[in-house]
Design a protein around this motif. Structure first.
Motif, PDB file in Angstrom:
ATOM      1  N   GLU A 113       0.883  -1.044  -0.106  1.00  0.00           N
ATOM      2  CA  GLU A 113      -0.022  -0.050   0.079  1.00  0.00           C
ATOM      3  C   GLU A 113       0.948   1.154  -0.004  1.00  0.00           C
ATOM      4  O   GLU A 113       0.672   2.325  -0.850  1.00  0.00           O
ATOM      5  CB  GLU A 113      -0.806  -0.046   1.198  1.00  0.00           C
ATOM      6  N   ARG A 114       1.924   1.158   0.920  1.00  0.00           N
ATOM      7  CA  ARG A 114       2.675   2.238   0.961  1.00  0.00           C
ATOM      8  C   ARG A 114       3.927   2.403  -0.170  1.00  0.00           C
ATOM      9  O   ARG A 114       4.448   3.372  -0.736  1.00  0.00           O
ATOM     10  CB  ARG A 114       3.610   2.295   2.187  1.00  0.00           C
ATOM     11  N   ASN A 115       4.345   1.046  -0.632  1.00  0.00           N
ATOM     12  CA  ASN A 115       5.409   1.131  -1.521  1.00  0.00           C
ATOM     13  C   ASN A 115       5.203  -0.069  -2.745  1.00  0.00           C
ATOM     14  O   ASN A 115       5.147  -1.054  -2.480  1.00  0.00           O
ATOM     15  CB  ASN A 115       6.750   0.882  -0.760  1.00  0.00           C
ATOM     16  N   PRO A 116       4.428   0.311  -3.485  1.00  0.00           N
ATOM     17  CA  PRO A 116       4.100  -0.728  -4.573  1.00  0.00           C
ATOM     18  C   PRO A 116       4.937  -1.228  -5.127  1.00  0.00           C
ATOM     19  O   PRO A 116       5.029  -2.484  -5.750  1.00  0.00           O
ATOM     20  CB  PRO A 116       3.216  -0.002  -5.656  1.00  0.00           C
ATOM     21  N   ASP A 120      13.911  -6.021  -2.647  1.00  0.00           N
ATOM     22  CA  ASP A 120      14.128  -7.127  -1.663  1.00  0.00           C
ATOM     23  C   ASP A 120      14.443  -6.753  -0.268  1.00  0.00           C
ATOM     24  O   ASP A 120      13.710  -7.406   0.659  1.00  0.00           O
ATOM     25  CB  ASP A 120      15.189  -8.304  -2.249  1.00  0.00           C
ATOM     26  N   ASP A 121      15.391  -5.899  -0.149  1.00  0.00           N
ATOM     27  CA  ASP A 121      15.544  -5.146   1.226  1.00  0.00           C
ATOM     28  C   ASP A 121      14.408  -4.942   1.943  1.00  0.00           C
ATOM     29  O   ASP A 121      14.165  -5.001   3.101  1.00  0.00           O
ATOM     30  CB  ASP A 121      16.788  -4.467   1.143  1.00  0.00           C
ATOM     31  N   GLN A 122      13.658  -4.119   1.211  1.00  0.00           N
ATOM     32  CA  GLN A 122      12.425  -3.394   1.742  1.00  0.00           C
ATOM     33  C   GLN A 122      11.096  -4.427   2.158  1.00  0.00           C
ATOM     34  O   GLN A 122      10.766  -4.316   3.086  1.00  0.00           O
ATOM     35  CB  GLN A 122      11.927  -2.417   0.607  1.00  0.00           C
ATOM     36  N   ARG A 124      12.162  -7.555   2.795  1.00  0.00           N
ATOM     37  CA  ARG A 124      12.684  -8.160   3.967  1.00  0.00           C
ATOM     38  C   ARG A 124      12.638  -7.321   5.369  1.00  0.00           C
ATOM     39  O   ARG A 124      12.077  -7.837   6.425  1.00  0.00           O
ATOM     40  CB  ARG A 124      14.381  -8.376   3.915  1.00  0.00           C
ATOM     41  N   GLY A 125      12.864  -6.054   5.085  1.00  0.00           N
ATOM     42  CA  GLY A 125      12.385  -5.250   6.223  1.00  0.00           C
ATOM     43  C   GLY A 125      10.898  -5.161   6.491  1.00  0.00           C
ATOM     44  O   GLY A 125      10.714  -5.178   7.938  1.00  0.00           O
ATOM     45  N   ALA A 126       9.928  -5.189   5.816  1.00  0.00           N
ATOM     46  CA  ALA A 126       8.656  -5.024   6.260  1.00  0.00           C
ATOM     47  C   ALA A 126       8.017  -6.171   6.722  1.00  0.00           C
ATOM     48  O   ALA A 126       7.189  -6.197   7.639  1.00  0.00           O
ATOM     49  CB  ALA A 126       7.854  -5.014   4.898  1.00  0.00           C
ATOM     50  N   LEU A 127       8.753  -7.454   6.507  1.00  0.00           N
ATOM     51  CA  LEU A 127       8.393  -8.787   7.115  1.00  0.00           C
ATOM     52  C   LEU A 127       9.317  -9.062   8.401  1.00  0.00           C
ATOM     53  O   LEU A 127       9.192 -10.049   8.917  1.00  0.00           O
ATOM     54  CB  LEU A 127       8.547  -9.814   6.119  1.00  0.00           C
ATOM     55  N   ALA A 128      10.182  -8.268   8.852  1.00  0.00           N
ATOM     56  CA  ALA A 128      11.044  -8.395   9.852  1.00  0.00           C
ATOM     57  C   ALA A 128      10.393  -8.745  11.064  1.00  0.00           C
ATOM     58  O   ALA A 128      10.874  -9.476  11.984  1.00  0.00           O
ATOM     59  CB  ALA A 128      12.266  -7.536   9.956  1.00  0.00           C
ATOM     60  N   GLY A 129       9.235  -8.233  11.487  1.00  0.00           N
ATOM     61  CA  GLY A 129       8.512  -8.369  12.530  1.00  0.00           C
ATOM     62  C   GLY A 129       7.467  -9.672  12.512  1.00  0.00           C
ATOM     63  O   GLY A 129       6.905  -9.657  13.563  1.00  0.00           O
ATOM     64  N   ILE A 140       7.743 -16.782   1.034  1.00  0.00           N
ATOM     65  CA  ILE A 140       6.831 -15.497   1.471  1.00  0.00           C
ATOM     66  C   ILE A 140       7.474 -14.346   0.694  1.00  0.00           C
ATOM     67  O   ILE A 140       6.676 -13.719   0.321  1.00  0.00           O
ATOM     68  CB  ILE A 140       7.191 -15.512   2.979  1.00  0.00           C
ATOM     69  N   PHE A 141       9.010 -14.219   0.413  1.00  0.00           N
ATOM     70  CA  PHE A 141       9.636 -13.256  -0.255  1.00  0.00           C
ATOM     71  C   PHE A 141       9.065 -13.126  -1.494  1.00  0.00           C
ATOM     72  O   PHE A 141       8.569 -12.200  -2.341  1.00  0.00           O
ATOM     73  CB  PHE A 141      10.871 -13.216  -0.181  1.00  0.00           C
ATOM     74  N   GLU A 142       9.140 -14.518  -2.164  1.00  0.00           N
ATOM     75  CA  GLU A 142       8.652 -14.708  -3.810  1.00  0.00           C
ATOM     76  C   GLU A 142       7.468 -14.259  -3.780  1.00  0.00           C
ATOM     77  O   GLU A 142       6.840 -13.717  -4.813  1.00  0.00           O
ATOM     78  CB  GLU A 142       8.789 -15.990  -4.097  1.00  0.00           C
TER      79      GLU A 142
END
Ligand code: FES
Ligand code: FES
Length: 152
Positions: A113-116, A120-122, A124-129, A140-142
């Motif tokens: 929603e924020r970043n269409p 890959d780093d973003q 990873r960062g978004a799913l870090a929690g 999941i990343f794929e």
């Protein structure tokens, strides 16, 4: 205390102490797609969107939901039509266990929603929690990459 908020497009009252966990109030209201893993803000299984922001409902007091717009996993699909993120999770084999997947899908929703077009780093960062103890994060990343490709 009765807290009225909009959950998945419907105004509903949530009942409980103002400092009760939003997680418990949602589950008591029948929204059992919101899961409890750690109960300590570490795993992301209880993640929901509050006014579009990803929050861990196990650390969020019920009072915080007053007048807010909430999205749980039950509100991500449009009726029986899956959201592109949910379809991508299925097709990529990323829907692993039922405890973690709802929070991961909502974290992906919040990211895209924020970043269409996340890197890959973003992703990873978004799913870090969001913790997964079963098979790892590759699929999941794929799935999030694939959903980003599909979403307008
Ligand atoms: S149950 Fe809320 S972060 Fe783990
Ligand atoms: S998806 Fe739940 S432990 Fe991996």
């Amino acid at each position: 205390m009765i807290v009225t908020c909009t959950v998945n497009g419907q105004r509903i009252p949530l009942d409980g102490h103002p400092m009760a966990r939003l997680l418990d109030a949602l589950r008591a209201a029948g929204l059992t797609g919101v899961k409890e893993g750690c109960g300590e803000g570490e795993c992301g299984a209880c993640a929901i969107l509050v006014n579009g922001d990803l929050v861990n409902s196990c650390l969020t007091p019920l009072a915080h939901a007053a007048g807010a717009t909430l999205t749980t996993i039950e509100g991500v699909a449009a009726g029986r039509v899956l959201h592109a993120i949910q379809s991508a999770f299925l097709e990529c084999g990323a829907a692993q266990c039922g405890i973690c997947t709802p929070g991961m899908v909502l974290a992906a929703c919040s990211l895209l929603e924020r970043n269409p077009e996340p890197t890959d780093d973003q992703i990873r960062g978004a799913l870090a929690g969001n913790l997964c103890r079963c098979t790892g994060y590759i699929r999941i990343f794929e799935a999030v990459r694939e959903a980003a490709r599909r979403l307008p």
